[in-house]
Enzyme design. Structure first.
Site, PDB file in Angstrom:
ATOM      1  N   GLY A 187      39.426  50.539  37.524  1.00 42.01           N
ATOM      2  CA  GLY A 187      40.470  49.994  38.369  1.00 42.01           C
ATOM      3  C   GLY A 187      41.128  48.811  37.702  1.00 42.01           C
ATOM      4  O   GLY A 187      40.996  48.584  36.485  1.00 42.01           O
TER       5      GLY A 187
ATOM      6  N   GLY B 250      34.245  55.389  37.069  1.00 41.86           N
ATOM      7  CA  GLY B 250      35.667  55.199  37.357  1.00 41.86           C
ATOM      8  C   GLY B 250      36.123  53.850  36.851  1.00 41.86           C
ATOM      9  O   GLY B 250      35.372  53.096  36.215  1.00 41.86           O
TER      10      GLY B 250
ATOM     11  N   ASP C 289      40.739  44.731  50.205  1.00 43.18           N
ATOM     12  CA  ASP C 289      41.135  45.910  49.426  1.00 43.18           C
ATOM     13  C   ASP C 289      40.492  47.170  50.004  1.00 43.18           C
ATOM     14  O   ASP C 289      39.958  48.016  49.280  1.00 43.18           O
ATOM     15  CB  ASP C 289      40.729  45.740  47.960  1.00 43.18           C
ATOM     16  CG  ASP C 289      41.426  46.751  47.050  1.00 43.18           C
ATOM     17  OD1 ASP C 289      42.458  47.302  47.463  1.00 43.18           O
ATOM     18  OD2 ASP C 289      40.937  46.983  45.938  1.00 43.18           O
TER      19      ASP C 289
END
Length: 538
Positions: free
Chosen positions: A25, A23, A138
């Site tokens: 970000g 992934g 976060d």
């Protein structure tokens, strides 16, 4: 979800060989890699734009050094880093499992007990982060990994490195606005209470599928976080008071992490066990299988494609193993028969070579011992003519019965054949066990078999199980199958209708009188003209 590397992706970062993409970000791209010793790691590579920012590099090095001190079971350990590399990178332990965001978006909200156990694990993980004088900053569904042995927090403390970095500030807020605290939204200093607020947002999302402050433009979401009351509709009654307290606007009004942990566990010493729904468990199993098989499907790498690739490889291996075992068993049986035939022929030849014994003598009638020949006159009276008519002695043709050879003991070949058949039976038992395990734990295989086993919905009664079997829809399935989604608590009549075919929604639910049925957590299905009152199988 793991995806194949692209042409522009690196193949090695530091000592780690990269296997696939996990992934990305605001900070960079995350890869699944392996250490020289074969250990799976998650390698986060910083974006080139951030790597050129001297201030970011300095903050990144500081936060990585602090994150390396964080321990605890519910966090992903920092294993290695190189903040001076170009680009900088960070390696953490890889947790095989989907993120909370993936699980909820794919299969819907989690059951109450699962949410409570999830919250207890995350609260313990936050306690470990806070003990190192760090704040996660976060905490969101995408940074919570669901593993088979409990949840894990990832990216703790690293978000601070992106503060005051203009390139990612807006991008980071866009991704986390619905889960940030009011003090974060207004740019005020944050501490552990900020993580408590974010934890409540994450648990609300896990229980309902929505953030307590909704979605939309960043400005609208941030305004609701600071000024509006949270939307806790749909949150189970047992969790609502705790989440409301954690979502207080003022940091000092929120409970601490220790209190949250105590209230989630009911004050007990042991944490509740995280029991994931069957569909989410399948997602975890697929990711665990990737680690041992290195199987990646072509194309878009969806869950269905990965499942099909793994099933194809498993069935091919199973067929090859079965064929080899069949061939080996047949070869052993033929060899045993050949050896037995050769041994039998050798015994016959040996029997023919033995000397003939105990056969009768071919001489005529003998005189018994101990008797003398009579020389009397009676013997002399026989005339020559009478002697001439005496028949010759008849030769005996009777033979003694042949000796019966002793029955030989069971041959070694027969024993080996029995052993071969026994071994073949063991392998059949193992194959049957694998098939049963697939039926119980693998939903796709279970649904395929259940299509032949289900008997519709005409015989449903309390204690039966219902699952979705295409194309029939919701039908009765064995309760021990992976396809079983609900347990039947009872059957009720259809809800009463008013004039013009309208349903009286103000009347009590028809399942209210069914023993064990709770309107807040249980469900009702319309099957076979009945309202079937069911509870979810967890």
């Amino acid at each position: 979800m793991s995806r194949a590397l692209r042409a522009e992706d690196p193949r090695r970062i530091g000592p780690y060989r990269l296997h696939s993409r996990l992934g990305g970000g605001g900070m960079g791209q995350v890869y699944l890699g392996r250490s020289p010793g074969g250990r799976a790691v998650a390698v986060k590579v910083v974006r080139p734009e951030l790597a050129d920012d001297i201030g970011f590099r300095r903050r990144f090095a500081t936060e990585v050094e602090a994150a390396g001190r964080v321990g605890g079971f519910y966090t992903a350990q920092v294993l290695d880093s190189d903040t001076e590399a170009d680009p900088p990178w960070l390696a953490t332990a890889y947790i095989p499992g989907p993120s909370l965001y993936e699980a909820v978006e794919t299969h819907g909200p989690l059951p109450l007990d699962t949410v409570a156990a999830l919250g207890a694990g995350l609260a313990e993980g936050l306690a470990a982060v806070h003990a190192c004088r760090l704040v996660h900053r976060d905490l969101k569904p995408g940074n919570v990994i669901l593993a088979s042995d409990g949840p894990r927090l990832i990216d703790f403390g690293i978000a601070r490195a992106m503060d005051a970095t203009s390139y990612t500030q807006t991008r980071t807020v866009l991704g986390t606005a619905a889960f940030m605290s009011p003090e974060q939204a207004v740019g005020a200093p944050v501490g552990p209470p900020s993580d408590v607020f974010s934890l409540a947002c994450v648990l609300t999302y896990a229980a309902t599928g929505n953030s307590p402050f909704g979605t939309g433009r960043i400005e609208a979401v941030a305004f609701r976080v600071v000024h509006a009351e949270p939307d806790l509709s749909g949150v189970p009654h047992r969790l609502a008071p705790l989440l409301a307290a954690c979502l207080a606007k003022a940091p000092e009004d929120r409970p601490g992490v220790a209190e949250v942990l105590e209230r989630l566990t009911g004050g007990g010493a042991d944490h509740p066990t995280l029991v994931l729904p069957p569909q989410v468990t399948t997602m975890v199993t697929l990711r665990e299988t990737i680690l041992v098989t290195d199987v990646l499907p072509p194309g878009r790498d969806t869950e269905a494609e990965l499942r099909a690739a793994l099933e194809s490889r498993f069935l091919a291996d199973l067929h090859l193993l079965t064929a080899r075992r069949h061939a080996e068993a047949a070869r052993r049986r033929l060899a045993a028969k050949d050896r037995a035939r050769e041994r039998e022929q050798a015994q016959r030849q040996e029997a023919r070579r033995e000397p003939k014994k105990d056969r009768p003598k071919s001489s005529g009638r003998s005189t018994p011992s101990g008797k003398k020949k009579s020389g009397s006159s009676g013997a002399k009276r026989f005339s020559a003519s009478a002697s001439a008519h005496r028949p010759p002695p008849v030769r005996s043709t009777r033979r003694p019965p042949p000796k019966t050879a002793p029955k030989p003991p069971a041959s070694t070949a027969a024993k080996k054949e029995d052993e071969s058949n026994s071994e073949y039976g063991w392998w059949l038992a193992i194959a049957a066990g694998i098939a049963v395990a697939l039926y119980v734990f693998h939903e796709g295989f279970s649904v395929w078999v259940s299509q032949a086993l289900n008997d519709g919905t005409d015989t449903l009664e309390a204690g039966d199980c219902v699952g979705h079997v295409p194309p029939e829809g919701d039908v009765e399935v064995p309760c021990w199958a992976a396809a079983a989604d609900y347990t039947v608590l009872g059957l009720a009549s259809a809800p009463p209708e008013l004039e013009a075919g309208l349903i009286d929604y103000e009347a009590p639910h028809v399942c209210t009188g069914v023993t064990g049925w709770d309107a807040s957590v249980d469900h009702a299905l319309e099957l076979g003209g009945y309202t079937v009152c069911v509870e979810v199988i967890e």
